[in-house]
Design a protein around this motif. Structure first.
Motif: not given
Length: 252
Positions: A22-24, A88-94, A109-110, A174-180
């Motif tokens: 599963l991925v975002d 979540s890749s860096p910068g990915l936003q929901l 992680t992340g 939410t915003v991924a600030e780094e790979f997580g």
């Protein structure tokens, strides 16, 4: 919780070609999606936008990884709805939305930034369905969304091992600030019959709420039969009636 299995190198994380994961997706901002592929995760996310839909349960889909995550005992086992495994890749936003079930956001992680708004501020969020039309909560277009500045913002940053409780109906972005890697755990805190039986993501309005909205839409259509001055007057009366009958003072 252990994190050694969750590596930023996508080829280390899963045995590609043998596992459904599963991925975002930026193209499907509120979906966590399922796919089987022979590509590494990085190549897959680069080439594809979104894919298929199932109720997620890491204990069934990722049994070898589920043991690494201890879910706090916030609910009885029969209340469990889903556990959504997110990469979540860096910068990915929901974008800002609400869910109709309580949930825990577990950051494995992340780092991930989370912004929340109270359900009582819904009137300031310019809703379209379960989402806010204000996509950039950091630099909102106040000329287009002037009331947004009145919404009270709550913010936190989740580090690896942190768990955030997000109550039902609370808006969150939410915003991924780094790979997580993270896990969302949803559960039913209302009786099961209150929920839409076709809901696979925990974000469809309860059946009673959906019926009420349909009735309201029919009432508004009926008001269209009146001249503008009368339509305005009776619409205001309807709003006052809803406020007096349904608004609660218990959450001030």
């Amino acid at each position: 919780m252990a994190s050694k299995q969750y590596n930023a190198d996508p080829h280390v994380f899963l045995d590609s070609g043998s596992t459904t994961f599963l991925v975002d997706s930026n193209l499907a901002p509120h979906m966590t999606l399922r796919f089987r592929t022979s590509l590494g995760i990085a190549e897959f996310v680069h080439q594809f936008g979104f894919w298929i839909f199932d109720i997620a349960d890491i204990s069934k889909q990722f049994p070898e990884l589920a043991a690494d995550i201890k879910i706090p005992e916030f609910f009885e086992k029969h209340q469990f709805f889903s556990s959504v495994f997110r990469i979540s890749s860096p910068g990915l936003q929901l974008w800002t939305h609400y869910d109709v079930m309580d949930n825990l956001l577990i950051q494995v992680t992340g780092r991930k930034r989370v912004v929340l708004y109270s359900p009582r501020d819904a009137q300031f969020l310019y809703l379209s369905g379960d989402k806010s039309e204000v996509l950039d909560v950091d630099n909102p277009d106040l000329a287009k969304y002037p009331l947004f500045s009145q919404a009270r913002r709550y913010e936190c940053t989740l580090e690896a091992g942190d768990v955030l409780f997000i109550p039902a109906l609370w808006f969150h972005n939410t915003v991924a600030e780094e790979f997580g890697v993270g896990v969302n755990v949803f559960w039913k805190h209302l009786p099961s019959e209150c929920y839409d039986k076709t809901d696979t993501y925990g974000n469809k309005d309860p059946t009673a709420a959906s019926r009420a909205v349909q009735i309201l839409d029919r009432a508004l259509k009926t008001l269209d039969e009146l001249p503008e001055e009368y339509r305005d007057f009776y619409a205001r009366k309807m709003v006052l009636r809803i406020q007096s009958k349904s608004y609660s003072s218990n959450f001030e």
